[in-house]
Design an enzyme around this catalytic site. Structure first.
Site, PDB file in Angstrom:
ATOM      1  N   ASN A   1      76.646  36.149  35.085  1.00 40.45           N
ATOM      2  CA  ASN A   1      77.935  35.775  34.504  1.00 40.45           C
ATOM      3  C   ASN A   1      77.707  35.413  33.036  1.00 40.45           C
ATOM      4  O   ASN A   1      77.176  34.351  32.734  1.00 40.45           O
ATOM      5  CB  ASN A   1      78.493  34.571  35.292  1.00 40.45           C
ATOM      6  CG  ASN A   1      79.747  33.985  34.674  1.00 40.45           C
ATOM      7  OD1 ASN A   1      80.361  34.589  33.798  1.00 40.45           O
ATOM      8  ND2 ASN A   1      80.128  32.798  35.127  1.00 40.45           N
ATOM      9  N   LYS A  40      79.806  34.721  30.789  1.00 47.33           N
ATOM     10  CA  LYS A  40      80.807  33.776  30.270  1.00 47.33           C
ATOM     11  C   LYS A  40      81.325  34.246  28.902  1.00 47.33           C
ATOM     12  O   LYS A  40      81.459  35.449  28.692  1.00 47.33           O
ATOM     13  CB  LYS A  40      80.217  32.365  30.210  1.00 47.33           C
ATOM     14  CG  LYS A  40      79.659  31.942  31.580  1.00 47.33           C
ATOM     15  CD  LYS A  40      79.328  30.486  31.666  1.00 47.33           C
ATOM     16  CE  LYS A  40      78.802  30.170  33.063  1.00 47.33           C
ATOM     17  NZ  LYS A  40      78.512  28.767  33.257  1.00 47.33           N
ATOM     18  N   HIS A  46      86.169  30.002  39.200  1.00 49.51           N
ATOM     19  CA  HIS A  46      84.973  29.366  38.631  1.00 49.51           C
ATOM     20  C   HIS A  46      85.348  27.944  38.190  1.00 49.51           C
ATOM     21  O   HIS A  46      86.465  27.704  37.722  1.00 49.51           O
ATOM     22  CB  HIS A  46      84.470  30.192  37.442  1.00 49.51           C
ATOM     23  CG  HIS A  46      83.127  29.745  36.965  1.00 49.51           C
ATOM     24  ND1 HIS A  46      82.975  28.643  36.167  1.00 49.51           N
ATOM     25  CD2 HIS A  46      81.883  30.217  37.201  1.00 49.51           C
ATOM     26  CE1 HIS A  46      81.681  28.462  35.928  1.00 49.51           C
ATOM     27  NE2 HIS A  46      80.995  29.411  36.540  1.00 49.51           N
ATOM     28  N   GLU A  51      84.754  26.342  35.635  1.00 48.95           N
ATOM     29  CA  GLU A  51      85.225  26.246  34.243  1.00 48.95           C
ATOM     30  C   GLU A  51      86.697  26.645  34.148  1.00 48.95           C
ATOM     31  O   GLU A  51      87.448  26.114  33.329  1.00 48.95           O
ATOM     32  CB  GLU A  51      84.333  27.103  33.328  1.00 48.95           C
ATOM     33  CG  GLU A  51      82.967  26.442  33.128  1.00 48.95           C
ATOM     34  CD  GLU A  51      81.800  27.393  32.935  1.00 48.95           C
ATOM     35  OE1 GLU A  51      82.019  28.577  32.651  1.00 48.95           O
ATOM     36  OE2 GLU A  51      80.650  26.932  33.080  1.00 48.95           O
ATOM     37  N   GLU A  67      78.814  26.643  43.814  1.00 46.82           N
ATOM     38  CA  GLU A  67      78.309  26.239  42.514  1.00 46.82           C
ATOM     39  C   GLU A  67      78.645  24.759  42.280  1.00 46.82           C
ATOM     40  O   GLU A  67      79.734  24.450  41.773  1.00 46.82           O
ATOM     41  CB  GLU A  67      78.951  27.075  41.410  1.00 46.82           C
ATOM     42  CG  GLU A  67      78.697  28.559  41.532  1.00 46.82           C
ATOM     43  CD  GLU A  67      78.794  29.239  40.179  1.00 46.82           C
ATOM     44  OE1 GLU A  67      77.791  29.792  39.726  1.00 46.82           O
ATOM     45  OE2 GLU A  67      79.868  29.189  39.562  1.00 46.82           O
ATOM     46  N   GLY A 120      74.911  24.683  34.016  1.00 48.28           N
ATOM     47  CA  GLY A 120      74.586  24.532  32.599  1.00 48.28           C
ATOM     48  C   GLY A 120      73.897  23.216  32.263  1.00 48.28           C
ATOM     49  O   GLY A 120      73.781  22.845  31.097  1.00 48.28           O
ATOM     50  N   SER A 148      72.294  26.497  37.210  1.00 51.09           N
ATOM     51  CA  SER A 148      70.945  26.385  36.615  1.00 51.09           C
ATOM     52  C   SER A 148      69.878  27.174  37.373  1.00 51.09           C
ATOM     53  O   SER A 148      68.754  26.716  37.524  1.00 51.09           O
ATOM     54  CB  SER A 148      70.541  24.921  36.481  1.00 51.09           C
ATOM     55  OG  SER A 148      71.394  24.267  35.556  1.00 51.09           O
TER      56      SER A 148
HETATM   57  P1  PGA Z   1      74.341  28.327  34.737  1.00 44.35           P
HETATM   58  O1  PGA Z   1      75.819  28.804  35.126  1.00 44.35           O
HETATM   59  O2  PGA Z   1      73.382  29.276  35.403  1.00 44.35           O
HETATM   60  O3  PGA Z   1      74.295  28.412  33.247  1.00 44.35           O
HETATM   61  O4  PGA Z   1      74.181  26.938  35.251  1.00 44.35           O
HETATM   62  C1  PGA Z   1      76.131  29.275  36.426  1.00 44.35           C
HETATM   63  C2  PGA Z   1      77.581  29.623  36.519  1.00 44.35           C
HETATM   64  O5  PGA Z   1      78.419  28.899  35.978  1.00 44.35           O
HETATM   65  O6  PGA Z   1      77.945  30.655  37.134  1.00 44.35           O
END
Ligand code: PGA
Length: 248
Positions: free
Chosen positions: A9, A11, A95, A97, A165, A171, A210
């Site tokens: 992803n 983003k 997601h 976010e 998640e 992140g 992560s």
């Molecule tokens: P990350 O993000 O691997 O940077 O923690 C995962 C995600 O939000 O899909």
């Protein structure tokens, strides 16, 4: 046997040229693996050109979001029909976010899920608790609500993927331990069983938060983890290729 998915992803990263270069390098450095799908999720502006690069490869294309209508006066939105037309097979929905910054509710996500399925896209429904919710002992309750509301009226007729998640792991560099992830995946599968019976055994549940080259192997060793949804570590060729080449 459930299919394994390694998803990148991207983003809101990579301009068109950078996205093309990344997709091209990933393609050059990877080979198909039995029962493993790799899916890249570039931003909308690069979907078409990355799709062209991936066309003659085993790598699949997906979008990070969509609106539920097919077309109309919805300024700034992208429809599932448009995603299909540029070659997307998957779409990420709900997601954390999107839930946090764009106030996406379970109800909206459920509408999107049905619309994606109707157009022949496979939704990856993201669920996960915040740190506060986990520390308050509410992780399972939150995930159960998100899964049940997100999948309302689905009835198992078409393929859906779930991504667990935990928000506190996204992140932050703080990955859920394989035990924590596995326990929640098992719990999610129990919910799916309640919803669609034995079909629940065929639904892939991905872990995200992560995921890095140095923790992917231990995560993938867990029987309940059917793949990973990778953010930060999917933006660099070597780390994403290493993640794709995980060993059980
Ligand atoms: P990350 O993000 O691997 O940077 O923690 C995962 C995600 O939000 O899909």
């Amino acid at each position: 046997m459930r299919k394994i998915i390694i998803a990148g992803n991207w983003k809101m990263h990579k301009t068109k040229g950078d996205a093309e270069a990344l997709a091209y390098s990933i393609k050059e450095k990877t080979k198909p693996r039995e029962n493993v799908e790799m899916v890249l999720f570039p931003p909308f502006t690069s979907l078409e050109s990355v799709g062209k690069i991936l066309q003659d490869s085993f790598i699949l294309l997906g979008a990070q979001n969509m609106f539920y209508e097919k077309e109309g006066a919805f300024t700034g939105e992208i429809s599932p029909v448009m995603l299909k037309a540029v070659g997307c097979k998957y779409v990420i929905l709900g997601h954390s976010e999107r839930r946090k910054y764009f106030q996406e509710s379970d109800e909206l996500i459920n509408r999107k899920l049905h619309s994606a399925l109707e157009e022949g896209l496979i939704p990856i429904l993201c669920v996960g608790e915040t740190l506060e919710e986990r520390e308050g002992g509410k992780a399972e309750e939150v995930v159960e609500t998100q899964v049940k509301n997100g999948l309302k009226n689905w009835e198992g007729k078409r393929e859906v993927i779930i991504a667990y998640e935990p928000v506190w792991a996204i992140g932050t560099g703080r990955t859920a331990t394989p035990e924590i992830a596995s326990k929640m995946h098992y719990f999610i599968r129990e919910i799916l069983k309640e919803l669609v019976g034995e079909l629940s055994q065929e639904i892939s549940i991905l872990y995200g938060g992560s995921v890095k080259p140095d923790n992917v192997d231990e995560l993938m060793k867990e029987e309940e983890i059917d793949g990973v949804l990778v953010g930060g570590a999917s933006l660099k060729v070597d780390s994403f290729v290493r993640i794709y080449n995980f060993s059980f």
